[in-house]
Design a protein around this motif. Structure first.
Motif, short mmCIF file in Angstrom:
data_model
loop_
_atom_site.label_atom_id
_atom_site.label_comp_id
_atom_site.label_asym_id
_atom_site.label_seq_id
_atom_site.Cartn_x
_atom_site.Cartn_y
_atom_site.Cartn_z
N GLU A 183 0.83 -1.20 0.00
CA GLU A 183 0.00 0.00 0.00
C GLU A 183 0.87 1.26 0.00
O GLU A 183 0.59 2.22 -0.72
CB GLU A 183 -0.91 0.01 1.23
N ALA A 184 1.95 1.25 0.81
CA ALA A 184 2.83 2.41 0.86
C ALA A 184 3.49 2.66 -0.49
O ALA A 184 3.60 3.80 -0.95
CB ALA A 184 3.90 2.20 1.94
N GLU A 185 3.94 1.60 -1.16
CA GLU A 185 4.56 1.76 -2.48
C GLU A 185 3.57 2.39 -3.46
O GLU A 185 3.94 3.25 -4.27
CB GLU A 185 5.04 0.41 -3.01
N ALA A 186 2.32 1.94 -3.40
CA ALA A 186 1.31 2.49 -4.31
C ALA A 186 1.07 3.96 -4.03
O ALA A 186 0.95 4.78 -4.95
CB ALA A 186 0.01 1.69 -4.17
N ARG A 187 1.02 4.32 -2.75
CA ARG A 187 0.76 5.71 -2.40
C ARG A 187 1.91 6.62 -2.82
O ARG A 187 1.70 7.74 -3.29
CB ARG A 187 0.48 5.83 -0.91
N TYR A 188 3.16 6.16 -2.63
CA TYR A 188 4.30 6.96 -3.08
C TYR A 188 4.31 7.08 -4.60
O TYR A 188 4.70 8.12 -5.15
CB TYR A 188 5.61 6.35 -2.59
N GLY A 189 3.88 6.01 -5.28
CA GLY A 189 3.78 6.09 -6.73
C GLY A 189 2.76 7.13 -7.16
O GLY A 189 3.00 7.91 -8.10
N HIS A 190 1.61 7.17 -6.47
CA HIS A 190 0.59 8.18 -6.78
C HIS A 190 1.11 9.58 -6.49
O HIS A 190 0.82 10.53 -7.23
CB HIS A 190 -0.67 7.91 -5.95
N ALA A 191 1.91 9.70 -5.42
CA ALA A 191 2.47 11.01 -5.08
C ALA A 191 3.42 11.49 -6.17
O ALA A 191 3.45 12.68 -6.52
CB ALA A 191 3.18 10.95 -3.73
N GLU A 192 4.21 10.58 -6.73
CA GLU A 192 5.12 10.96 -7.81
C GLU A 192 4.34 11.41 -9.04
O GLU A 192 4.71 12.38 -9.71
CB GLU A 192 6.02 9.78 -8.17
N GLU A 193 3.25 10.73 -9.33
CA GLU A 193 2.40 11.14 -10.45
C GLU A 193 1.80 12.52 -10.20
O GLU A 193 1.75 13.37 -11.11
CB GLU A 193 1.28 10.12 -10.66
N ALA A 194 1.35 12.75 -8.97
CA ALA A 194 0.76 14.04 -8.63
C ALA A 194 1.81 15.14 -8.73
O ALA A 194 1.53 16.24 -9.23
CB ALA A 194 0.17 13.99 -7.22
N ALA A 195 3.03 14.87 -8.25
CA ALA A 195 4.09 15.88 -8.31
C ALA A 195 4.41 16.25 -9.75
O ALA A 195 4.60 17.43 -10.07
CB ALA A 195 5.34 15.36 -7.60
N ALA A 196 4.46 15.26 -10.63
CA ALA A 196 4.75 15.53 -12.04
C ALA A 196 3.63 16.37 -12.66
O ALA A 196 3.89 17.29 -13.45
CB ALA A 196 4.93 14.22 -12.79
N ALA A 197 2.39 16.05 -12.32
CA ALA A 197 1.25 16.79 -12.87
C ALA A 197 1.25 18.23 -12.36
O ALA A 197 1.01 19.18 -13.13
CB ALA A 197 -0.06 16.09 -12.48
N ILE A 198 1.53 18.42 -11.08
CA ILE A 198 1.56 19.77 -10.51
C ILE A 198 2.68 20.58 -11.14
O ILE A 198 2.50 21.76 -11.48
CB ILE A 198 1.74 19.70 -8.98
N GLU A 199 3.84 19.97 -11.31
CA GLU A 199 4.96 20.69 -11.92
C GLU A 199 4.63 21.11 -13.35
O GLU A 199 4.97 22.22 -13.78
CB GLU A 199 6.21 19.80 -11.91
N ALA A 200 3.96 20.24 -14.10
CA ALA A 200 3.59 20.57 -15.48
C ALA A 200 2.62 21.75 -15.52
O ALA A 200 2.74 22.65 -16.36
CB ALA A 200 2.98 19.34 -16.16
#
Length: 286
Positions: A183-200
């Motif tokens: 579950e933690a790995e999945a959540r960190y993966g979602h956070a990386e996706e969110a960070a990339a989207a916010i940066e864009a």
């Protein structure tokens, strides 16, 4: 503040053009320990594109609290730090409402006004150039928190003697740990996706970005801070920037995204090529 002048240091908050409006409006401004805010100027000519000569906004502070050894102790005192940081910020924000400001690092102090004046003269053109580059821009903060998905684990239940021997408490514990890890790995993966989207999204409106270290402890509470960025945004695009970030944040339910600002451009007081080479507001007790 009744401290004799010979027992004080000159604390510098920021550099700014000393217009008549600024001089008049801040005549009653108080800073650290309630001390008056003064202006230290040089004989340097007004830099091109500045509306007035450049000056340091400064106060006289007790040497016993702001010399190098005292600051080492005070920096471990959260209450003292909060009070000084708040007073420093209030002066910078008051200036920001009137003109473009180059904020200096908290606890930038000089032995006296003459030393501060020489420091301003030495860096006059670089400070003035940076102020012209920051004109009509402000700073926004974007923080991302990984919100806990489940409440803290409770104490291990007592062993159930009726449970099948193949499902021992030890094996059940290992299964729970594997599930938590997945579950933690999945959540960190979602956070990386969110960070990339916010940066864009942010890059459409911001001219510069600074990535600060993630915060921890009392500053974040139970949530883990996984992103702590600052963006320099023109006043023209400020509303669009904030609205776009907040809209993008609604697409990610496993993180909480917080937008703060507008602030004085603390993170951008130095040009990008100088930020890693030289601390802002160098010259403590020169």
């Amino acid at each position: 503040m009744n401290t004799p002048i010979e027992d004080t240091l000159t604390y510098v908050y920021a550099a700014a053009p000393l217009t008549t409006q600024v001089r008049d409006a801040l005549a009653d401004l108080r800073g650290i320990y309630g001390s008056p805010v003064l202006f230290v100027t040089t004989a340097a000519p007004t830099y091109a594109n500045l509306p007035a000569p450049l000056a340091f906004a400064a106060s006289h502070v007790p040497c016993g609290d702001f010399n190098e050894s005292a600051l080492k102790t005070h920096f471990e005192d959260i209450v003292w730090l909060e009070n000084v940081a708040r007073a420093h910020h209030n002066v910078v924000q008051a200036l920001t409402e009137l003109t473009t400001v180059l904020p200096l690092r908290m606890a930038t102090v000089y032995q006296d006004d003459d030393r501060a004046r020489r420091a301003l003269a030495d860096r006059h053109d670089s400070f003035a150039e940076r102020i012209t580059q920051l004109a009509a821009h402000t700073e926004f903060g974007v923080k991302m928190y990984l919100v806990p998905a489940t409440p803290p684990a409770e104490a291990e239940p007592a062993a159930d003697t009726t449970t099948d021997a193949a499902t021992t408490p030890g094996k059940a514990y290992l299964r729970r740990r594997r599930a938590q890890h997945t579950e933690a790995e999945a959540r960190y993966g979602h956070a990386e996706e969110a960070a990339a989207a916010i940066e864009a999204v942010a890059s459409r409106y911001a001219s510069q970005r600074v990535r600060h270290p993630s915060q921890s402890g009392a500053l974040t509470g139970p949530a883990e801070n996984v992103l702590n960025d600052a963006y320099l945004v023109s006043d023209e695009h400020a509303r669009q920037f904030k609205a776009a970030i907040e809209q993008a944040a609604t697409s990610f339910d496993s993180v909480r995204i917080e937008v703060t600002g507008p602030w004085a451009p603390y993170s951008f007081a130095m040009p990008p090529d100088e930020r890693e080479q030289q601390p802002q507001g160098e010259g403590h007790n020169p």
